[in-house]
Design an enzyme around this catalytic site. Structure first.
Site, short mmCIF file in Angstrom:
data_model
loop_
_atom_site.label_atom_id
_atom_site.label_comp_id
_atom_site.label_asym_id
_atom_site.label_seq_id
_atom_site.Cartn_x
_atom_site.Cartn_y
_atom_site.Cartn_z
N ASP A 139 12.11 -14.71 23.03
CA ASP A 139 12.66 -16.08 23.16
C ASP A 139 13.96 -16.13 23.97
O ASP A 139 14.09 -16.95 24.87
CB ASP A 139 12.84 -16.74 21.78
N GLU A 147 7.87 -11.22 20.16
CA GLU A 147 9.09 -10.94 19.39
C GLU A 147 10.19 -10.46 20.33
O GLU A 147 9.95 -9.60 21.17
CB GLU A 147 8.78 -9.88 18.34
N TYR A 203 21.14 -7.22 16.53
CA TYR A 203 20.55 -8.34 17.27
C TYR A 203 21.43 -8.70 18.46
O TYR A 203 20.95 -8.81 19.59
CB TYR A 203 20.40 -9.54 16.32
N SER A 233 12.77 -21.33 6.56
CA SER A 233 13.06 -22.43 5.65
C SER A 233 14.16 -23.33 6.22
O SER A 233 14.18 -24.54 5.96
CB SER A 233 13.49 -21.90 4.28
N ASP A 248 11.63 -22.22 15.94
CA ASP A 248 11.35 -22.60 14.56
C ASP A 248 11.15 -24.11 14.42
O ASP A 248 10.22 -24.57 13.76
CB ASP A 248 12.50 -22.14 13.64
N ALA A 296 13.63 -15.36 4.20
CA ALA A 296 12.59 -14.33 4.30
C ALA A 296 11.97 -14.29 5.70
O ALA A 296 10.93 -13.68 5.90
CB ALA A 296 11.50 -14.57 3.25
N LEU A 328 10.73 -16.86 7.27
CA LEU A 328 9.64 -17.83 7.41
C LEU A 328 10.19 -19.20 7.81
O LEU A 328 9.46 -20.18 7.83
CB LEU A 328 8.85 -17.92 6.10
P1 ADP Z 1 15.04 -18.67 7.02
O1 ADP Z 1 15.14 -19.85 7.91
O2 ADP Z 1 14.36 -17.51 7.65
O3 ADP Z 1 14.45 -18.99 5.68
P2 ADP Z 1 17.89 -18.89 7.18
O4 ADP Z 1 19.00 -17.98 6.77
O5 ADP Z 1 17.83 -19.34 8.58
O6 ADP Z 1 16.53 -18.17 6.74
O7 ADP Z 1 17.92 -20.20 6.28
C1 ADP Z 1 18.03 -20.11 4.88
C2 ADP Z 1 19.06 -21.11 4.39
O8 ADP Z 1 18.51 -22.46 4.49
C3 ADP Z 1 19.39 -20.95 2.93
O9 ADP Z 1 20.43 -19.98 2.76
C4 ADP Z 1 19.86 -22.35 2.56
O10 ADP Z 1 21.20 -22.57 2.99
C5 ADP Z 1 18.96 -23.22 3.39
N1 ADP Z 1 17.77 -23.64 2.62
C6 ADP Z 1 16.49 -23.30 2.85
N2 ADP Z 1 15.66 -23.86 1.94
C7 ADP Z 1 16.44 -24.59 1.11
C8 ADP Z 1 16.20 -25.41 -0.05
N3 ADP Z 1 14.99 -25.58 -0.54
N4 ADP Z 1 17.27 -25.98 -0.62
C9 ADP Z 1 18.51 -25.81 -0.15
N5 ADP Z 1 18.79 -25.05 0.92
C10 ADP Z 1 17.79 -24.45 1.54
MG MG Z 2 16.22 -19.94 9.76
#
Ligand code: ADP
Ligand code: MG
Length: 378
Positions: free
Chosen positions: A38, A35, A221, A124, A169, A120, A122
């Site tokens: 990177d 952690e 950060y 996304s 990621d 969160a 993770l």
């Molecule tokens: P993390 O990558 O940790 O989940 P981020 O802030 O980097 O957090 O990314 C989250 C963003 O990615 C959301 O605010 C949205 O804009 C986009 N996102 C993630 N999943 C979806 C989804 N299923 N549909 C639409 N946008 C998404």
């Molecule tokens: Mg992200």
């Protein structure tokens, strides 16, 4: 888990009045250890989750991108595949499509679904980019190796969303293998698969979403990054990864804050290497003490932990877990705990009780197993 591809294909049919040509899935990830290493050119050890983002897609002949998500409040967006600029969630898939344009990608209709909580920690965002990238490559017969594709997805997030993320990621989402973690050298971009199958050793990884929002994240950060760069400059090395003699380095730095930052980064890189050694030896339970050592270092030396994470780790240990640590940039987000599978219930209850006793929002806790990287599912 992961979203049901048949249901997503059916939803695509309703949204676009035609069948998709396929469905692709890209996982989120958890960083086991490593952690704040990177951006110091160091090592990280993420693994892919079973949860992630799926994309149903079909080509379009009109040069347009139609982007919709089952998780987005809006009705979707329509933009040319030739390029442009966007705000909000659609910038992630559009950014990928725009960069793939020069490799031969054309228009497409996309419908996105996810079982990964967004924001969160993770990843996304990378899952969304990587599922989109894989879909467009398959649809348009574009052959790019997955390391290049990870770089392209990272560039999409850097340039089209404006998030200065590293390569972890996207690499974890595209390169991971079932039952393995991914050792990634953030300087060279080279990676290797390290066996990691907690269930086979009677162990469980719990993810504890502490429900504490990242309020301080951006400023703190940036400050940590600046401190690491300053320490590397004073020590005369390209990055803190290059510090070979920790004692000498600490002895030559006058500022106690910089000394603590260096102590964390250098020892954390060693912990990643030690963790890899333990995993290769099949000593999975021993990884627990590395996780706890990482947490203490993040709490006391790097000073990025937060009360809900500290309590989750302390209570997990008290309930007999092998170890645990906060994950992510800090000041909110999730923690992970490694525990004997038959103690997981006790560990979970101990954390929940401790939160309730403090009148904190109840944590969301789920089990994570190392899963495969991005792939076509229909
Ligand atoms: P993390 O990558 O940790 O989940 P981020 O802030 O980097 O957090 O990314 C989250 C963003 O990615 C959301 O605010 C949205 O804009 C986009 N996102 C993630 N999943 C979806 C989804 N299923 N549909 C639409 N946008 C998404
Ligand atoms: Mg992200």
């Amino acid at each position: 888990m992961s979203p049901d591809p048949t249901a997503l294909a059916a939803a695509f049919g309703e949204a676009y009045q035609r069948d998709p040509e396929g469905v692709w899935h890209a996982p989120g990830r958890l960083n086991l250890i490593g952690e704040h290493t990177d951006y110091n050119d160091g090592f990280v050890l993420p693994f892919a989750l079973a949860r992630g983002v799926s994309v149903a897609a079909a080509r379009r002949a009109d040069g347009l991108l139609h982007l919709r998500s089952l998780q987005a409040a809006d009705q979707g967006v329509v933009v040319p595949v030739d390029g442009g600029s966007l705000e909000g969630w659609a910038a992630y898939p559009a950014g990928v499509a725009w960069l793939l344009r020069e490799h031969g990608a054309g228009g497409a209709s996309l419908l996105i679904d996810s079982d990964l909580p967004a924001g969160a920690g993770l990843s996304s965002s990378a899952a969304l980019e990587c599922a989109t990238a894989l879909a467009l490559c398959d649809l348009y017969g574009i052959e790019i190796d997955r390391r290049e594709l990870a770089l392209l997805a990272q560039r999409a997030e850097n340039e089209h969303v404006g998030v200065p993320c590293g390569i972890m990621d996207q690499s974890a989402s595209l390169l991971s293998r079932d039952g393995h973690a991914l050792l990634l050298d953030c300087r060279s971009g080279l990676s290797s698969h390290v066996p990691f199958d907690p269930a086979a050793s009677g162990l469980t990884v719990l993810v504890v979403d502490t429900r504490a929002a990242h309020t301080l994240t951006a400023g703190e950060y940036a400050r940590r990054r600046a401190e690491c760069e300053e320490a590397a400059r004073l020590l005369g090395v390209p990055a803190l990864r290059d510090v070979k003699d920790l004692a000498a380095a600490l002895g030559s730095l006058a500022d106690p804050v910089l000394r603590r930052r260096v102590q964390h980064v250098v020892t954390e890189n060693h912990r990643v290497e030690a963790a890899v050694g333990l995993l290769r030896a099949g000593a999975v339970a021993e990884l627990g003490s590395m996780l706890t050592a990482s947490h203490l270092s993040l709490r006391d030396q790097f000073e990025v932990s937060w009360p809900e994470a500290d309590v989750a780790v302390e209570e997990a240990l008290r309930a007999g877990a092998r170890g645990g640590r906060m994950i992510g940039g800090g000041f909110g987000g999730s923690a992970i705990v490694l525990t004997a599978a038959d103690r997981a219930g006790n560990v979970r209850a101990a954390i929940e009780d401790a939160y309730a006793a403090r009148s904190w929002t109840a944590p969301a806790i789920f089990e994570a197993e190392p899963a495969a990287g991005a792939r076509r599912v229909i």
